[in-house]
Design an enzyme around this catalytic site. Sequence first.
Site, PDB file in Angstrom:
ATOM      1  N   LYS A 167      -9.004  60.466  27.197  1.00  0.00           N
ATOM      2  CA  LYS A 167      -8.113  59.688  28.075  1.00  0.00           C
ATOM      3  C   LYS A 167      -8.353  60.142  29.500  1.00  0.00           C
ATOM      4  O   LYS A 167      -8.324  61.345  29.793  1.00  0.00           O
ATOM      5  CB  LYS A 167      -6.655  59.957  27.671  1.00  0.00           C
ATOM      6  CG  LYS A 167      -5.638  59.225  28.518  1.00  0.00           C
ATOM      7  CD  LYS A 167      -5.356  57.848  27.971  1.00  0.00           C
ATOM      8  CE  LYS A 167      -4.724  56.920  29.005  1.00  0.00           C
ATOM      9  NZ  LYS A 167      -5.682  56.305  29.953  1.00  0.00           N
TER      10      LYS A 167
ATOM     11  N   GLN B 226      -8.973  66.812  33.469  1.00  0.00           N
ATOM     12  CA  GLN B 226      -8.130  65.849  32.740  1.00  0.00           C
ATOM     13  C   GLN B 226      -7.716  66.401  31.380  1.00  0.00           C
ATOM     14  O   GLN B 226      -6.577  66.219  30.949  1.00  0.00           O
ATOM     15  CB  GLN B 226      -8.916  64.542  32.565  1.00  0.00           C
ATOM     16  CG  GLN B 226      -8.068  63.364  32.133  1.00  0.00           C
ATOM     17  CD  GLN B 226      -7.279  62.756  33.277  1.00  0.00           C
ATOM     18  OE1 GLN B 226      -7.815  62.538  34.349  1.00  0.00           O
ATOM     19  NE2 GLN B 226      -6.008  62.481  33.053  1.00  0.00           N
TER      20      GLN B 226
ATOM     21  N   LYS C  59      -4.997  68.828  32.050  1.00  0.00           N
ATOM     22  CA  LYS C  59      -3.792  68.116  32.503  1.00  0.00           C
ATOM     23  C   LYS C  59      -3.099  67.412  31.344  1.00  0.00           C
ATOM     24  O   LYS C  59      -1.889  67.526  31.164  1.00  0.00           O
ATOM     25  CB  LYS C  59      -4.234  67.075  33.542  1.00  0.00           C
ATOM     26  CG  LYS C  59      -3.125  66.256  34.134  1.00  0.00           C
ATOM     27  CD  LYS C  59      -3.668  65.170  35.060  1.00  0.00           C
ATOM     28  CE  LYS C  59      -4.779  65.690  35.937  1.00  0.00           C
ATOM     29  NZ  LYS C  59      -5.197  64.744  36.970  1.00  0.00           N
TER      30      LYS C  59
ATOM     31  N   LYS D   8     -13.345  61.098  31.608  1.00  0.00           N
ATOM     32  CA  LYS D   8     -13.383  60.468  32.932  1.00  0.00           C
ATOM     33  C   LYS D   8     -14.684  59.675  33.029  1.00  0.00           C
ATOM     34  O   LYS D   8     -15.675  60.029  32.383  1.00  0.00           O
ATOM     35  CB  LYS D   8     -13.356  61.545  34.024  1.00  0.00           C
ATOM     36  CG  LYS D   8     -12.819  61.064  35.353  1.00  0.00           C
ATOM     37  CD  LYS D   8     -11.312  61.124  35.424  1.00  0.00           C
ATOM     38  CE  LYS D   8     -10.799  60.484  36.694  1.00  0.00           C
ATOM     39  NZ  LYS D   8      -9.375  60.759  36.925  1.00  0.00           N
TER      40      LYS D   8
ATOM     41  N   GLY E 175      -7.329  53.674  35.694  1.00  0.00           N
ATOM     42  CA  GLY E 175      -7.917  53.598  37.037  1.00  0.00           C
ATOM     43  C   GLY E 175      -8.073  54.965  37.681  1.00  0.00           C
ATOM     44  O   GLY E 175      -7.669  55.992  37.136  1.00  0.00           O
ATOM     45  N   ASP E 176      -8.697  54.977  38.828  1.00  0.00           N
ATOM     46  CA  ASP E 176      -8.822  56.166  39.682  1.00  0.00           C
ATOM     47  C   ASP E 176      -9.279  55.612  41.033  1.00  0.00           C
ATOM     48  O   ASP E 176      -9.060  54.414  41.315  1.00  0.00           O
ATOM     49  CB  ASP E 176      -9.831  57.167  39.084  1.00  0.00           C
ATOM     50  CG  ASP E 176      -9.805  58.530  39.779  1.00  0.00           C
ATOM     51  OD1 ASP E 176      -8.878  59.306  39.522  1.00  0.00           O
ATOM     52  OD2 ASP E 176     -10.691  58.815  40.610  1.00  0.00           O
TER      53      ASP E 176
ATOM     54  N   THR F 249       1.865  58.317  39.352  1.00  0.00           N
ATOM     55  CA  THR F 249       1.256  59.556  39.841  1.00  0.00           C
ATOM     56  C   THR F 249       1.984  60.032  41.100  1.00  0.00           C
ATOM     57  O   THR F 249       2.330  61.212  41.233  1.00  0.00           O
ATOM     58  CB  THR F 249      -0.246  59.350  40.123  1.00  0.00           C
ATOM     59  OG1 THR F 249      -0.841  58.746  38.982  1.00  0.00           O
ATOM     60  CG2 THR F 249      -0.934  60.669  40.417  1.00  0.00           C
TER      61      THR F 249
ATOM     62  N   ASN G 258      -3.337  54.401  45.928  1.00  0.00           N
ATOM     63  CA  ASN G 258      -2.270  54.347  44.927  1.00  0.00           C
ATOM     64  C   ASN G 258      -1.405  55.608  44.923  1.00  0.00           C
ATOM     65  O   ASN G 258      -0.166  55.524  44.997  1.00  0.00           O
ATOM     66  CB  ASN G 258      -2.899  54.114  43.541  1.00  0.00           C
ATOM     67  CG  ASN G 258      -1.870  54.202  42.436  1.00  0.00           C
ATOM     68  OD1 ASN G 258      -1.697  55.235  41.813  1.00  0.00           O
ATOM     69  ND2 ASN G 258      -1.131  53.130  42.226  1.00  0.00           N
TER      70      ASN G 258
ATOM     71  N   SER H  40       0.703  56.566  31.444  1.00  0.00           N
ATOM     72  CA  SER H  40      -0.345  55.880  30.665  1.00  0.00           C
ATOM     73  C   SER H  40      -0.091  56.101  29.173  1.00  0.00           C
ATOM     74  O   SER H  40      -0.257  55.188  28.358  1.00  0.00           O
ATOM     75  CB  SER H  40      -1.732  56.431  31.014  1.00  0.00           C
ATOM     76  OG  SER H  40      -2.286  55.738  32.099  1.00  0.00           O
TER      77      SER H  40
END
Length: 447
Positions: free
Chosen positions: A91, A112, A115, A127, A166-167, A210, A242, A379
């Site tokens: 993820k 990630q 996290k 990622k 997204g990123d 976020t 964002n 998410s």
Amino acid sequence: MQNTYLDKQYHAFKQRYPNETEYLQAIHHVLTSIDAIMDDHPEYEAYNIIERLLEPERVIGFKVTWLDDNNQVHVNRGYRVQHSALIGPYKGGLRFHPSVTQSVLKFLALEQTFKNSLTTLPMGGGKGGSDFDPKGKSNREIMTFCQAFMRELFHHLGEDVDVPAGDIGVGQREVGYLYGYYKKLTNQVTSSMTGKDTAIGGSLVRQEATGYGLAYFVDTALRKMKNTSLKGKKVLISGSGNVAIYAAEKVIELGGNVIAMSDSSGYIHCEECVDLDAIKTIKEEKRERIKTYPDYDDKGKYHDDPAKLWEIDADIALPCATQNELDATAVKHLVDNSIMMVAEGANMPTTEDGIALLRQHEILFAPGKAANAGGVLVSGLEIAQQAQFSTWSFDTINQRLKEGMKGIFEAIHQTAKEFNKADDLQFGVNVYSFRKLANAMLQQGVV
Ligand code: NDP
């Protein structure tokens, strides 16, 4: 590093990937923190947990060929780094930016994994992205690129396998095009992408998550560690994408004043507080540069050179743009202005010497692995809603986000306290996540 196994592993990674500086930097962060616990855990060396955990499970690379509006053919590179499925499907977001390399995605995927393990949800880490530059492209070109990218990536995705979001450079518009094409190719409607608009199965609060989560984390840390709050604080935020926009929105709601924001060309400075509606119009509606801000609010001054934003006198700094944007020079300015706290909305925005300087001056530092976990947390809630065939209210999700961020703060603060390092949240996050992931690895045998 004191521990010889860790030291040997770090040098082996350096030898194997001499040019992957961002990936090595992320590895170094983890190893320097867990140095303190190695002697109590001989099983970590016995089962070679470090090499197994830090090396990605899979790195997928592919060519993306697409046609622009003038029928010119372009080729970009696409990647997906499936770092770890130890505690759930891979993820993590997709990034479209010319600076994307395998090293950048490997560092992001590693972070990630750490996290996601904090969220309490069953998510592994990954990622992906491309060196495609969305700036200046027409809407049609963006859609064409997204479809060409997904034509390759879809083989590797699935709600129980790998779920991107997204990123940088990938917002709701791009997620919509990617997800729409994924459905076309697979003929399946599943939660195999998050960050979707609510009209196509997305979750309320995901867009804000976020940034809101960052503000909740900061407010909690200030209350628990500094006996104060965001109320009345002057806040610097880099970026105006964002994460930056919704961090600003929640900071203002919690009583803070956001006095500066930026993009990669320059920054705006307002003596009192930015007009966030103006920022949203510029960035979300018109997709313009922040340079146009004074056309909307004459109290804001524009300056070239975004790095100079850190020279402004403020109480709190929130780097929300990109990796290594906050270096030792910038931190020196923050220190000279007696900054109270730095919290990372972006992933790894503070350089190693920048972090060292913050620690040397005992400035509260909240690492991105924890402070920006709100996005992936919601998410996870998007996946849960789609699987349940139901939707939850804004208030319900916002409350779960708030409680989730408080829970993350408590977990890592508690871990830091356990080792008499109560003020070192970076130590807390690395040790907390590492122990959880190592345990998951030990339980699943050598696979
Ligand atoms: P966006 O693409 O929405 O925004 C990125 C912003 O950063 C843009 O305003 C961009 O400006 C700006 N920027 C890029 N480089 C610089 C620079 N050197 N100096 C100043 N501004 C710069 O991305 P996101 O907001 O989604 O992501 C930002 C960061 O947050 C990334 O590190 C990402 O990995 C991280 N993150 C994102 C999450 C999410 O849910 N979206 C979740 C967790 C972390 P310009 O338009 O000029 O390029």
